[in-house]
Design an enzyme around this catalytic site. Structure first.
Site, PDB file in Angstrom:
ATOM      1  N   SER A 143      14.674 -14.247   6.419  1.00 48.05           N
ATOM      2  CA  SER A 143      15.664 -13.721   7.341  1.00 48.05           C
ATOM      3  C   SER A 143      15.028 -14.079   8.732  1.00 48.05           C
ATOM      4  O   SER A 143      13.835 -14.122   8.684  1.00 48.05           O
ATOM      5  CB  SER A 143      15.990 -12.282   7.405  1.00 48.05           C
ATOM      6  N   TYR A 157      13.860  -3.726   4.343  1.00 48.85           N
ATOM      7  CA  TYR A 157      14.506  -4.834   4.447  1.00 48.85           C
ATOM      8  C   TYR A 157      13.757  -6.073   5.356  1.00 48.85           C
ATOM      9  O   TYR A 157      13.224  -6.995   4.975  1.00 48.85           O
ATOM     10  CB  TYR A 157      15.839  -4.914   5.312  1.00 48.85           C
TER      11      TYR A 157
HETATM   12  P1  NAD Z   1      26.210 -10.479   0.414  1.00 46.64           P
HETATM   13  O1  NAD Z   1      25.878  -9.123   0.372  1.00 46.64           O
HETATM   14  O2  NAD Z   1      27.652 -11.104   1.106  1.00 46.64           O
HETATM   15  O3  NAD Z   1      25.714 -11.095  -0.856  1.00 46.64           O
HETATM   16  C1  NAD Z   1      24.715 -10.938  -1.611  1.00 46.64           C
HETATM   17  C2  NAD Z   1      25.024 -11.053  -3.238  1.00 46.64           C
HETATM   18  O4  NAD Z   1      23.742 -10.422  -3.682  1.00 46.64           O
HETATM   19  C3  NAD Z   1      26.150  -9.876  -3.439  1.00 46.64           C
HETATM   20  O5  NAD Z   1      26.937 -10.866  -4.209  1.00 46.64           O
HETATM   21  C4  NAD Z   1      25.333  -9.032  -4.629  1.00 46.64           C
HETATM   22  O6  NAD Z   1      26.154  -8.374  -5.516  1.00 46.64           O
HETATM   23  C5  NAD Z   1      24.125  -9.740  -5.101  1.00 46.64           C
HETATM   24  N1  NAD Z   1      22.873  -8.839  -5.468  1.00 46.64           N
HETATM   25  C6  NAD Z   1      22.544  -7.686  -5.013  1.00 46.64           C
HETATM   26  N2  NAD Z   1      21.607  -7.336  -5.665  1.00 46.64           N
HETATM   27  C7  NAD Z   1      21.344  -7.952  -6.728  1.00 46.64           C
HETATM   28  C8  NAD Z   1      20.332  -8.073  -7.838  1.00 46.64           C
HETATM   29  N3  NAD Z   1      19.583  -7.062  -7.990  1.00 46.64           N
HETATM   30  N4  NAD Z   1      20.555  -9.168  -8.679  1.00 46.64           N
HETATM   31  C9  NAD Z   1      21.502  -9.979  -8.449  1.00 46.64           C
HETATM   32  N5  NAD Z   1      22.331  -9.999  -7.491  1.00 46.64           N
HETATM   33  C10 NAD Z   1      22.247  -8.922  -6.573  1.00 46.64           C
HETATM   34  O7  NAD Z   1      25.290 -10.909   1.509  1.00 46.64           O
HETATM   35  P2  NAD Z   1      24.811 -12.356   2.212  1.00 46.64           P
HETATM   36  O8  NAD Z   1      24.959 -11.877   3.777  1.00 46.64           O
HETATM   37  O9  NAD Z   1      25.548 -13.356   1.498  1.00 46.64           O
HETATM   38  O10 NAD Z   1      22.991 -12.175   1.925  1.00 46.64           O
HETATM   39  C11 NAD Z   1      22.527 -13.110   0.956  1.00 46.64           C
HETATM   40  C12 NAD Z   1      21.113 -13.515   1.417  1.00 46.64           C
HETATM   41  O11 NAD Z   1      20.959 -13.630   2.881  1.00 46.64           O
HETATM   42  C13 NAD Z   1      20.247 -12.006   1.287  1.00 46.64           C
HETATM   43  O12 NAD Z   1      19.056 -12.235   0.638  1.00 46.64           O
HETATM   44  C14 NAD Z   1      20.190 -11.589   2.707  1.00 46.64           C
HETATM   45  O13 NAD Z   1      19.129 -10.558   2.873  1.00 46.64           O
HETATM   46  C15 NAD Z   1      20.159 -12.735   3.487  1.00 46.64           C
HETATM   47  N6  NAD Z   1      20.431 -12.684   4.824  1.00 46.64           N
HETATM   48  C16 NAD Z   1      21.846 -12.116   5.319  1.00 46.64           C
HETATM   49  C17 NAD Z   1      21.743 -12.119   6.514  1.00 46.64           C
HETATM   50  C18 NAD Z   1      23.219 -11.633   7.277  1.00 46.64           C
HETATM   51  O14 NAD Z   1      23.204 -11.728   8.624  1.00 46.64           O
HETATM   52  N7  NAD Z   1      24.205 -11.460   6.458  1.00 46.64           N
HETATM   53  C19 NAD Z   1      20.946 -12.492   7.465  1.00 46.64           C
HETATM   54  C20 NAD Z   1      19.799 -13.029   7.276  1.00 46.64           C
HETATM   55  C21 NAD Z   1      19.377 -13.003   5.653  1.00 46.64           C
END
Ligand code: NAD
Length: 257
Positions: A143, A157
């Site tokens: 991130s 986080y």
């Molecule tokens: P999201 O919540 O839409 O998707 C995350 C998915 O991971 C969900 O389907 C959830 O069920 C699954 N998950 C959670 N815990 C789990 C586990 N223990 N085992 C398997 N699956 C699991 O979120 P997103 O925004 O698509 O995030 C994806 C990645 O991107 C994450 O690592 C998040 O930290 C990172 N990220 C997101 C953002 C943002 O602004 N959304 C920014 C930077 C980084």
């Protein structure tokens, strides 16, 4: 077809970046193993891939559990014969994650177990499979907070994502001669459920937007497009990067070198 004949495993494939990447990778010819703990989201992703004429299989696996990570890699090899792309993308941002004083130890442990240990376990069991395939690409979702402090505190986080970035750099160096590339994908703030649930008031959203030069949240498909590049052979000389896809956020904070 930028991923023709490739097999990709995507964790967190039931939603957000993982779902957008599953759809895009499959459209570019990859066979996809969709991993999640949300069975309805994961199954739906696999069905959506099928509906667009691609190939995907869903597996319920918790990335914080070693046995589950072993299983997901085994499934890639048993269902599709090999593993070429390992996208360790699953992550959580807990609503009770705050500053050092307020964050409960249990929230810290949970966040570290999923976000950081989950990436370690994915690599622990995935890298031998990439070796068996003669090399491959590992993409670990970090991130922007791995590089800059966020205005709304989410200490566990942020620390977990810093760990993902450091881990990815070292793996890139260690495995470079084995034709295994490892990059940390660093999205900026996105309009996905994960962040919108955390920034649950207009004031919190506005506070985050102030820091994004483009003045908007990103879209999950914009991150999937970057992941596709890192997964494909087009990025064959790219390893060990903190691959920023953040609307200019980090450029606005970090002093140019
Ligand atoms: P999201 O919540 O839409 O998707 C995350 C998915 O991971 C969900 O389907 C959830 O069920 C699954 N998950 C959670 N815990 C789990 C586990 N223990 N085992 C398997 N699956 C699991 O979120 P997103 O925004 O698509 O995030 C994806 C990645 O991107 C994450 O690592 C998040 O930290 C990172 N990220 C997101 C953002 C943002 O602004 N959304 C920014 C930077 C980084």
């Amino acid at each position: 077809m930028r991923l023709k004949d490739k097999v990709a495993l995507i964790t967190g494939g039931g939603s957000g970046i993982g779902r957008a990447s599953s759809l895009l990778f499959a459209a570019e010819g990859a066979q996809v193993v969709v991993v999640d703990i949300d069975d309805s989201g994961g199954n739906e992703t696999a069905e959506l891939v099928g509906a667009q004429g691609g190939q995907a299989v869903y597996l319920h696996a918790d990335v914080s559990q070693a046995a589950d990570c072993q299983k997901m890699v085994q499934l890639a090899e048993s269902a599709y014969g090999k593993l070429n792309v390992l996208f360790n993308n699953a992550g959580i941002m807990h609503s009770a994650d705050a500053d050092a004083v307020a964050t409960e130890e249990a929230i810290w442990d949970l966040t570290m177990n999923v976000n950081l240990k989950g990436v370690f376990l994915g690599c622990k069991y995935g890298i031998p499979a990439l070796r068996r395939a003669g090399g491959g690409s590992v993409i670990n979702t970090a991130s922007f907070v791995a590089l800059v402090g966020a205005a709304t505190p989410q200490l566990a986080y942020t620390a977990s994502k810093g760990g993902v970035l450091a881990l990815s750099r070292e793996l890139a160096v260690v495995h470079a001669r084995e034709h295994i590339r490892v990059n940390a994908l660093c999205p900026g703030p996105l309009r996905t459920e994960l962040l919108m649930k955390f920034l649950d008031t207009e004031a919190k959203k506005e506070r985050r937007l102030v820091h994004i030069p483009m003045g908007r949240f990103g879209d999950q498909r914009e991150i999937a497009a970057a992941a596709l590049y890192l997964a494909s052979d087009e990025s064959s000389f790219v390893t060990g990067t903190a691959f920023m896809v953040d609307g200019g956020l980090s450029a606005a904070y970090v002093t140019p070198q």
